[in-house]
Design a protein around this motif. Structure first.
Motif, PDB file in Angstrom:
ATOM      1  N   ALA A  84       5.394  -8.156 -10.593  1.00  0.00           N
ATOM      2  CA  ALA A  84       6.101  -9.133 -10.829  1.00  0.00           C
ATOM      3  C   ALA A  84       6.159 -10.237  -9.696  1.00  0.00           C
ATOM      4  N   ASP A  85       6.508  -9.805  -8.952  1.00  0.00           N
ATOM      5  CA  ASP A  85       6.394 -10.909  -7.382  1.00  0.00           C
ATOM      6  C   ASP A  85       4.906 -11.230  -7.569  1.00  0.00           C
ATOM      7  N   GLY A  86       4.218 -11.212  -8.014  1.00  0.00           N
ATOM      8  CA  GLY A  86       2.462 -11.195  -7.432  1.00  0.00           C
ATOM      9  C   GLY A  86       1.805 -10.399  -6.392  1.00  0.00           C
ATOM     10  N   LEU A  87       2.469  -9.301  -5.837  1.00  0.00           N
ATOM     11  CA  LEU A  87       1.655  -8.856  -5.006  1.00  0.00           C
ATOM     12  C   LEU A  87       0.655  -8.081  -5.414  1.00  0.00           C
ATOM     13  N   LYS A  88      -0.327  -7.551  -4.814  1.00  0.00           N
ATOM     14  CA  LYS A  88      -1.190  -6.484  -5.265  1.00  0.00           C
ATOM     15  C   LYS A  88      -0.823  -5.349  -5.408  1.00  0.00           C
ATOM     16  N   ILE A  89      -1.245  -3.862  -5.370  1.00  0.00           N
ATOM     17  CA  ILE A  89      -0.949  -3.004  -5.509  1.00  0.00           C
ATOM     18  C   ILE A  89      -1.857  -1.903  -4.842  1.00  0.00           C
ATOM     19  N   CYS A  90      -1.834  -1.466  -3.989  1.00  0.00           N
ATOM     20  CA  CYS A  90      -2.884   0.255  -3.847  1.00  0.00           C
ATOM     21  C   CYS A  90      -2.600   1.077  -3.484  1.00  0.00           C
ATOM     22  N   VAL A  91      -2.750   2.527  -3.659  1.00  0.00           N
ATOM     23  CA  VAL A  91      -2.877   3.498  -3.240  1.00  0.00           C
ATOM     24  C   VAL A  91      -3.696   3.468  -2.197  1.00  0.00           C
ATOM     25  N   VAL A  92      -3.216   4.578  -1.080  1.00  0.00           N
ATOM     26  CA  VAL A  92      -3.530   5.098  -0.504  1.00  0.00           C
ATOM     27  C   VAL A  92      -3.161   6.466   0.024  1.00  0.00           C
ATOM     28  N   THR A  93      -4.067   7.697  -0.171  1.00  0.00           N
ATOM     29  CA  THR A  93      -3.649   8.658  -0.330  1.00  0.00           C
ATOM     30  C   THR A  93      -4.886   9.465   1.066  1.00  0.00           C
ATOM     31  N   GLY A  94      -4.441  10.625   1.170  1.00  0.00           N
ATOM     32  CA  GLY A  94      -5.550  11.892   2.046  1.00  0.00           C
ATOM     33  C   GLY A  94      -6.026  12.651   0.956  1.00  0.00           C
ATOM     34  N   SER A  95      -5.313  13.009  -0.400  1.00  0.00           N
ATOM     35  CA  SER A  95      -5.526  13.930  -1.384  1.00  0.00           C
ATOM     36  C   SER A  95      -6.891  13.614  -1.905  1.00  0.00           C
ATOM     37  N   ALA A  96      -8.281  15.102  -2.225  1.00  0.00           N
ATOM     38  CA  ALA A  96      -8.868  15.208  -2.782  1.00  0.00           C
ATOM     39  C   ALA A  96      -8.442  15.715  -4.004  1.00  0.00           C
ATOM     40  N   GLN A  97      -6.960  15.845  -3.878  1.00  0.00           N
ATOM     41  CA  GLN A  97      -6.267  16.823  -5.231  1.00  0.00           C
ATOM     42  C   GLN A  97      -6.877  16.492  -6.542  1.00  0.00           C
ATOM     43  N   LEU A 150       1.051  -1.340  -0.174  1.00  0.00           N
ATOM     44  CA  LEU A 150       0.098  -0.061  -0.300  1.00  0.00           C
ATOM     45  C   LEU A 150       0.838   1.404  -0.168  1.00  0.00           C
ATOM     46  N   PHE A 151       1.047   2.030  -1.147  1.00  0.00           N
ATOM     47  CA  PHE A 151       1.981   3.004  -0.988  1.00  0.00           C
ATOM     48  C   PHE A 151       0.807   4.605  -0.705  1.00  0.00           C
ATOM     49  N   ASP A 152       1.296   5.479   0.179  1.00  0.00           N
ATOM     50  CA  ASP A 152       0.868   6.022   0.003  1.00  0.00           C
ATOM     51  C   ASP A 152       1.065   7.208  -1.366  1.00  0.00           C
ATOM     52  N   MET A 153       0.370   8.152  -2.239  1.00  0.00           N
ATOM     53  CA  MET A 153       1.129   9.048  -3.027  1.00  0.00           C
ATOM     54  C   MET A 153       1.958  10.145  -2.603  1.00  0.00           C
ATOM     55  N   ASP A 154       1.607  11.648  -2.670  1.00  0.00           N
ATOM     56  CA  ASP A 154       2.320  12.521  -2.704  1.00  0.00           C
ATOM     57  C   ASP A 154       3.612  12.523  -1.630  1.00  0.00           C
ATOM     58  N   GLY A 155       4.755  12.733  -2.620  1.00  0.00           N
ATOM     59  CA  GLY A 155       6.040  12.683  -2.025  1.00  0.00           C
ATOM     60  C   GLY A 155       6.441  11.475  -2.316  1.00  0.00           C
ATOM     61  N   VAL A 156       5.779  10.126  -2.658  1.00  0.00           N
ATOM     62  CA  VAL A 156       5.924   8.547  -2.209  1.00  0.00           C
ATOM     63  C   VAL A 156       6.430   8.206  -4.199  1.00  0.00           C
ATOM     64  N   GLU A 186     -10.095   0.666  -8.563  1.00  0.00           N
ATOM     65  CA  GLU A 186     -10.860  -0.516  -7.427  1.00  0.00           C
ATOM     66  C   GLU A 186      -9.764   0.240  -6.148  1.00  0.00           C
ATOM     67  N   LEU A 187      -8.274  -0.328  -6.190  1.00  0.00           N
ATOM     68  CA  LEU A 187      -7.450  -0.199  -5.442  1.00  0.00           C
ATOM     69  C   LEU A 187      -6.667   0.987  -5.302  1.00  0.00           C
ATOM     70  N   ILE A 188      -7.629   2.138  -4.930  1.00  0.00           N
ATOM     71  CA  ILE A 188      -7.407   3.787  -4.572  1.00  0.00           C
ATOM     72  C   ILE A 188      -7.719   4.254  -3.299  1.00  0.00           C
ATOM     73  N   VAL A 189      -7.273   4.367  -2.583  1.00  0.00           N
ATOM     74  CA  VAL A 189      -8.576   4.995  -1.580  1.00  0.00           C
ATOM     75  C   VAL A 189      -7.951   6.535  -1.363  1.00  0.00           C
TER      76      VAL A 189
END
Length: 244
Positions: A121-134, A23-29, A152-155
Motif C-alpha cells: 500500500a505504501d508503494g514499496l517493492k517486496i522481494c524474497v531472498v532465501t538460501g533455500s533450495a527446498q 527484502l525478506f528472508d523466508m524461513d523463520g520470517v 521475478e522478485l524471488i532470489v
C-alpha cells in the motif's frame, strides 16, 4: 527511531535513507518453518554420521545447504567434501524435510501478510531472498502470497554462487528490485542473514522468531531487533513516518 536511522547512515556513509523495497528472508520470517528444518537437519546428518544439534539449524540458517554440510564435515571429519558428496547429502536432507513438512506443515508466520499488505500500500517493492533450495516451500510462496509476491522478485539458492553471510543474495535482490542500499530494508531472523544484509549495506531488521538470544542478532549487525513479525507489522506506520 530517528537515532537508529542516523546511526545507519553514519555507519555506511550515506546522506539519505529513502526506502523503495523490502527484502525478506523466508524461513523463520515468512514461514514458521525452522522447527521442521531443525528436525530434518538433525535426522538427515545423523544418517551420515554427522552431528547437527537442533539449534544448529538456526546458527547456520541462510547459508546454502551444501555449504553448511561442508562446514560440518570439515569440523567433524577434518576433510573437504566434494561438491557431489555435499549435494547427495543435501538431497537426503531435502527428502527428510519434505516428509517432515507433510507431518507438520509450516504455517505462515503471524503478522507477515498484514505487513506485506502495508508495504504494498505504501508503494514499496517486496522481494524474497532465501538460501533455500527446498521446493516444498518455494513452490508455496506464490500461492500463499498471491498478489503480494512476484516470481521475478524471488532470489533462491539456485540464483547465487555464494550464500549468506556473503552479501551476494541481497545484492542480487537489490538488482532485481532496481534499488540502491539506502533504498532497501531487509527483514532477517538469523545471524548469517543479518551479516549478509549488513555487508550489502542495507538497513536491517532482526526479528527474533527462534531460540537464539537477541544479542546474537545485534552482534551480527542488525540496526533494530524486534521480537516477532507481528511487532514489526504493528510498528510499520511509525517506522515509515520516521523514515519519511
Amino acid at each position: 527511531m530517528n537515532g537508529v536511522i542516523k546511526k545507519y547512515l553514519e555507519r555506511h556513509g550515506f546522506e539519505r535513507f529513502c526506502p523503495k523495497a523490502v527484502l525478506f528472508d523466508m524461513d523463520g520470517v515468512i514461514y514458521d518453518s525452522m522447527p521442521n528444518h531443525s528436525v530434518s537437519w538433525h535426522q538427515s546428518m545423523k544418517d551420515f554420521g554427522l552431528d547437527m544439534p537442533y539449534e544448529g539449524a538456526y546458527q547456520y540458517e541462510g547459508m546454502r545447504g551444501v555449504e553448511t554440510i561442508k562446514v560440518l564435515a570439515r569440523a567433524q571429519w577434518q576433510r573437504e567434501l566434494t561438491d557431489d558428496e555435499a549435494k547427495e547429502m543435501y538431497a537426503h536432507k531435502a527428502e527428510v524435510f519434505a516428509r517432515q513438512c507433510l507431518l507438520t506443515p509450516a504455517q505462515i508466520m503471524p503478522g507477515i501478510k498484514t505487513l506485506m499488505q502495508q508495504i504494498k500500500a505504501d508503494g514499496l517493492k517486496i522481494c524474497v531472498v532465501t538460501g533455500s533450495a527446498q521446493h516444498a516451500l518455494l513452490d508455496k510462496l506464490l500461492i500463499d502470497f498471491e498478489g503480494l509476491l512476484r516470481e521475478e522478485l524471488i532470489v533462491t539458492a539456485f540464483d547465487v554462487k555464494h550464500g549468506k553471510p556473503n552479501p551476494e543474495p541481497y545484492l542480487i535482490g537489490m538488482k532485481k528490485c532496481d534499488v540502491e542500499p539506502w533504498e532497501t530494508m531487509v527483514v532477517e531472523n538469523a545471524p548469517l542473514g543479518i551479516q549478509a544484509a549488513v555487508a550489502a549495506r542495507c538497513f536491517t531488521f532482526g526479528v527474533n522468531t527462534g531460540p537464539l538470544p537477541d544479542q546474537m542478532l545485534t552482534d551480527a549487525g542488525a540496526d533494530m531487533v524486534l521480537p516477532t513479525m507481528t511487532a514489526l507489522s504493528d510498528r510499520w506506520k511509525e517506522l515509515m513516518a520516521a523514515m519519511g
